[in-house]
Design an enzyme around this catalytic site. Structure first.
Site: not given
Length: 487
Positions: A221, A225-226, A244, A278
């Site tokens: 995502g 957030t990661g 990722e 991405c």
């Protein structure tokens, strides 16, 4: 509405009702109750109970179920592709390739497990040294919306092969695809509790990420957030964390003989999946001068003819809607901010209808923008940077905290050798689109794009830990004793 899958049964959630919508029509695609913290707790407990039996199964027995899953995916390709298209807006032609990638992931994951992990033996003078790999236990898999089948599948499949059990929390924007996928797992014969599905929005995700009984968390995502997850687990070394995330990916255009080929690969890099990969190129570096002018004119001409339509339109469009009307509005707003900072629109992005996710492929020249924001605009918004020298292009391409993918389109092989030595990214392509990647290779990036290579071939590394042993079938007293020992 029984939309959670816990302990081998479809059950109702006890959290708030939420829905996903078709971004091309605004029709409801899926609706159900979300998983509360108590539901998440039941799902994790179910996975914990199932772990002992699943991990004890023979490797070939686990693989047989996973192979059955792949076969069923192929049989149901059209139905699952339709579910993907309905919820994401992705055209059917592309959704079908996603289902095919899901099925292909099984064979690749089995091969990766055997090569990257598996079991290895080496004889010693008085026994044998054995390297085995053990599953972590219960892992949480968080899926994204852009590839709601393929990307979570890329963590679920290797996790199950290795002997882990899984609690799957899909994107709240694509719960229907998750349901369809888990139904295939159920039919494939996966034992109760081995895979659990918890639907929901932010609160469901927080409950799962905070659960003290998970042994690992695999996330695909946004970088924001990661990064929060990375901070959250910073004091918990016992958790295996796979991240990722995104990228602000550069594509550098060098002089080429075939301008149409360069334009084609640039369009694929920037606008495939409506720019919602991405690995899509966000910044396109074009040389100053006559060649750069010709390339840019052709790029603008072909881009202006790209149409976006509903996922099941006939004939099929190159692009569908982006994931939501809100996402479309954010992209138009991002363009406006760039223009305020000095960018010049070449093809301006507009949102066709405020209720829908349709935007056109856009091109803005940001050469004159001082302190260009290092942001990932997740959609078909291509930023053009004109450059004077090749080294200047590489220096500016590397001016990012991300490092997922990068590409060079150039006929000069020496330029490629220099580019691949100096560019900073995990995926670096030559005369191919930036979003071209092989499942038989590691996938991931440097910097804010993730931690090591948590996807594709190296996902196996995150799904099992090495256990080293020295072994002898017979217990014997050594012929030579250490000094000071008397028997």
């Amino acid at each position: 509405m029984t939309e959670l899958f816990i302990d081998g049964a479809w059950v109702a959630g006890s959290g708030p009702v939420f829905a996903s919508r078709n971004p091309g029509t605004d029709e409801i695609a899926w609706q159900g109750e979300s998983a509360s913290a108590a539901d998440v707790d039941r799902a994790v407990a179910s996975a914990r109970r199932a772990f002992a039996g699943w991990s004890a199964l023979d490797f070939e027995a686990r693989c047989a179920i996973v192979k059955r899953f792949a076969a069923l995916l192929t049989e149901r390709k059209e139905a699952i592709a339709t579910a993907i298209g309905r919820e994401t807006g992705k055209p059917l032609w592309e959704a079908r390739t996603e289902v095919a990638s899901m099925a292909a992931k099984v064979g690749i994951s089995i091969q990766a497990y055997q090569e990257r992990t598996g079991e290895k033996r080496q004889d010693m003078a008085d026994g044998v040294a054995v390297l085995r790999h053990r599953p972590h236990g219960v892992v949480a898999v968080f899926g994204p919306y852009n590839f709601p089948g393929h990307l979570p599948n890329g963590h679920i499949v290797p996790a199950l092969i290795a002997g882990n059990t899984v609690v799957f929390k899909p994107s709240e924007l694509a719960p229907g695809v998750a349901r369809a996928t888990v139904e295939v797992w159920q039919e494939a014969g996966l034992p109760a509790g081995v895979l659990n599905l918890v639907q929901g929005e932010k609160d469901t995700g927080i409950a799962l990420a905070n659960h003290r009984q998970i042994d690992g968390l695999f996330f695909t995502g946004s970088s924001d957030t990661g990064t929060l997850l990375h901070k959250q687990f910073g004091g918990r070394p016992e958790i295996v964390l796979a991240l990722e995330m995104g990228g602000n990916n550069p594509l550098v255009i060098g002089e080429v003989e075939d301008i149409d080929a360069a334009v084609h690969h640039t369009i694929q890099s920037a606008f495939l999946s409506a720019g919602q990969r991405c690995t899509c190129a966000r910044r396109i570096f074009v040389p100053q001068g006559a060649f750069g002018d010709r390339f840019l004119a052709r790029f603008v001409d072909v881009t202006s003819k790209i149409t976006a339509d509903v996922f099941d339109a006939d004939p099929q469009p190159f692009m569908g809607a982006v994931i939501s009307a809100r996402a479309a509005a954010k992209l138009v707003d991002a363009q406006s901010r760039l223009i305020e900072q000095g960018a010049k629109p070449i093809i301006a992005m507009t949102q066709r209808d405020p209720r829908l996710g349709f935007v056109n492929a856009a091109i803005v020249d940001v050469t004159g923008v001082a302190n260009l924001p290092d942001e990932e605009h997740f959609g078909p918004l291509a930023q053009i940077v004109r450059y004077a020298t090749f080294d200047d292009a590489i220096e500016r391409a590397n001016d990012t905290a991300f490092g997922l993918s990068a590409g060079l389109l150039a006929d000069d092989e020496n330029a490629w050798a220099h580019f691949r030595r100096t560019i900073r990214a995990g995926i670096v392509n030559w005369n191919r689109p930036t979003n071209g990647a092989s499942s038989a290779a590691p996938f991931g990036g440097t910097g804010r794009s993730g931690n090591h290579r948590p996807s594709a071939y190296y996902a196996a590394d995150y799904c099992a830990y090495p256990m080293a042993s020295v072994e002898s079938t017979q217990l014997t007293l050594p012929a030579s004793l250490s000094p000071g020992l008397h028997f």
